[in-house]
Design a protein around this motif. Structure first.
Motif, short mmCIF file in Angstrom:
data_model
loop_
_atom_site.label_atom_id
_atom_site.label_comp_id
_atom_site.label_asym_id
_atom_site.label_seq_id
_atom_site.Cartn_x
_atom_site.Cartn_y
_atom_site.Cartn_z
N ARG A 97 60.41 32.39 5.98
CA ARG A 97 61.80 33.02 6.66
C ARG A 97 61.05 34.29 7.58
N ASP A 98 60.27 35.18 6.73
CA ASP A 98 59.96 36.43 7.44
C ASP A 98 58.71 36.03 8.34
N ARG A 99 58.14 35.12 8.06
CA ARG A 99 56.92 34.45 9.21
C ARG A 99 57.62 34.21 10.37
N LEU A 100 58.64 33.50 10.38
CA LEU A 100 59.19 32.91 11.44
C LEU A 100 59.79 34.25 12.41
N ALA A 101 60.38 35.05 11.65
CA ALA A 101 60.95 36.16 12.26
C ALA A 101 59.89 37.16 12.91
N LEU A 102 58.67 37.02 12.28
CA LEU A 102 57.71 38.00 12.76
C LEU A 102 57.23 37.31 14.19
N LEU A 103 56.77 36.09 14.08
CA LEU A 103 56.46 35.32 15.37
C LEU A 103 57.53 35.42 16.65
N ARG A 104 58.87 35.30 16.28
CA ARG A 104 59.70 35.24 17.28
C ARG A 104 59.96 36.87 17.73
N SER A 105 59.54 37.91 17.12
CA SER A 105 59.46 39.16 17.41
C SER A 105 58.53 39.35 18.76
N ARG A 106 57.61 38.48 18.67
CA ARG A 106 56.30 38.48 19.78
C ARG A 106 56.19 37.02 20.57
N LYS A 107 56.98 36.47 20.96
CA LYS A 107 57.03 35.22 21.31
C LYS A 107 55.89 34.92 22.31
N THR A 108 55.47 35.93 23.15
CA THR A 108 54.52 35.65 24.50
C THR A 108 53.41 35.51 23.65
N LEU A 109 53.03 36.42 22.74
CA LEU A 109 51.77 36.58 22.08
C LEU A 109 51.60 34.97 21.40
N VAL A 110 52.64 34.72 20.59
CA VAL A 110 52.54 33.22 20.09
C VAL A 110 52.04 32.22 21.23
N TRP A 111 52.85 32.20 22.12
CA TRP A 111 52.62 31.32 23.22
C TRP A 111 51.26 31.33 23.79
N GLY A 112 50.77 32.48 24.08
CA GLY A 112 49.37 32.85 24.70
C GLY A 112 48.41 32.10 23.70
N PHE A 113 48.54 32.11 22.44
CA PHE A 113 47.45 31.69 21.45
C PHE A 113 47.81 29.94 21.14
N GLY A 114 49.10 29.78 21.01
CA GLY A 114 49.32 28.51 20.42
C GLY A 114 49.50 27.45 21.71
N THR A 115 49.79 27.70 22.96
CA THR A 115 50.08 26.57 23.85
C THR A 115 48.80 26.01 24.47
N PRO A 116 47.66 26.95 24.77
CA PRO A 116 46.43 26.56 25.02
C PRO A 116 45.80 25.63 23.91
N LEU A 117 45.93 26.08 22.86
CA LEU A 117 45.50 25.20 21.45
C LEU A 117 46.16 23.96 21.58
N GLY A 118 47.56 23.73 21.86
CA GLY A 118 48.18 22.44 21.81
C GLY A 118 47.70 21.66 22.74
N LEU A 119 47.64 22.27 24.13
CA LEU A 119 46.83 21.26 25.12
C LEU A 119 45.45 20.94 24.73
N ALA A 120 44.91 21.83 24.32
CA ALA A 120 43.63 21.47 23.94
C ALA A 120 43.45 20.08 22.81
N PHE A 121 44.47 20.21 21.80
CA PHE A 121 44.50 19.22 20.90
C PHE A 121 44.94 17.86 21.51
N LEU A 122 45.43 17.84 22.66
CA LEU A 122 45.48 16.54 23.06
C LEU A 122 44.23 15.54 23.64
N VAL A 123 43.26 16.55 23.50
CA VAL A 123 42.06 15.82 23.97
C VAL A 123 41.41 15.19 22.76
N PRO A 124 41.07 13.92 22.81
CA PRO A 124 40.63 13.33 21.51
C PRO A 124 39.28 14.08 20.90
#
Length: 272
Positions: free
Chosen positions: A196-223
């Motif tokens: 619960r605290d981890r989720l609250a911590l990540l939501r407090s800085r969503k753009t930081l999280v998106w900057g890390f996780g979204t490019p990684l998610g796109l890369a993960f689509l490549v076999p």
């Protein structure tokens, strides 16, 4: 928006860290390879028998004339495979981290020791079996949340225009958030930070999280890419976890420091 770039830099820094530590990188590849084999088998089975499943699930369309029957069931098969692929991207990290818990715990600790000014690394003080139980429980909760998002986006995918433009973007953003949660959990669980605290911590800085996780998610689509990026992703997530908690890091770039410390989310260490 500045945090978007900061998050991406943590992803790059993690890859650089494992590039300098070849032994850790080699061990970190093993869980990803095991998971990849399992997922390729599941997706292959879906590709082979997906049309039969769709036909079984839509008996009401048996009497439809051509070409509507083929178009309808072909669309459902494509959507089903796309949903399975989205869930595979999200759950790949959770399953890989669960299989490779000892590997990634060790890697994350070494990153902490390497960048900590005093060369120390937080320890949970829990036995391995207990850490595995907590990791499996939290991963299941995250996967269930991701599945609910997947069902919602699946339904919205049928909305004209929005389903083909806005929904895919939302899907990658959501995927990036959950990927980041799973990866930072390796370092944050050692610091006894609850889900619960981890989720609250990540939501407090969503753009930081998106900057890390979204490019990684796109890369993960490549076999096969996910396998080779996982060790560096864990290393980068460890660096980002230190940022989120306001921990001092040796040779830290001033721009990577959080505007608001996150010490409130940190549990006292065992024996403190």
């Amino acid at each position: 928006m500045r945090d978007l770039g900061v998050g991406f830099r943590y992803l790059v820094r993690g890859q650089r860290w494992v590039a300098r530590h070849g032994k850790q990188y080699g061990f970190g590849l093993i869980p990803g390879l095991i998971t990849l084999v399992l997922y390729l088998g599941a997706l292959t089975a879906l590709a082979l028998w997906g049309p039969d499943f769709v036909a079984w699930a839509t008996p009401f369309a048996d009497g439809w004339s051509s070409p509507w029957l083929g178009l309808f069931r072909g669309l459902l098969t494509a959507v089903l495979f796309a949903l399975a692929l989205l869930l595979a991207v999200v759950t790949f990290t959770a399953v890989t981290l669960l299989i490779g818990q000892p590997f990634y715990e060790n890697l994350s600790e070494k990153v902490d020791r390497d960048v900590s000014p005093d060369g120390s690394a937080p320890e949970s003080g829990l036995p391995l079996w207990r850490e595995l139980v907590i990791s499996a429980r939290d991963s299941l909760r995250i996967v269930m949340r991701a599945a609910l998002w997947g069902v919602l986006l699946f339904g919205l995918g049928f909305v004209p225009f929005i389903g083909q433009t806005v929904v895919p973007v939302i899907g990658f953003v959501v995927t990036g958030f959950f990927l980041t949660e799973e990866l930072t959990a390796v370092a944050l669980q050692r610091r006894r930070v609850e889900l619960r605290d981890r989720l609250a911590l990540l939501r407090s800085r969503k753009t930081l999280v998106w900057g890390f996780g979204t490019p990684l998610g796109l890369a993960f689509l490549v076999p096969f890419v996910a396998v080779f990026l996982m060790p560096g992703a864990v290393a980068g997530a460890t660096l980002m976890a230190r940022d989120l908690l306001g921990e001092e890091t040796a040779d830290e770039d001033d721009e990577a420091r959080p505007p608001v410390p996150g010490d409130m989310f940190r549990k006292p260490e065992v024996g403190a």
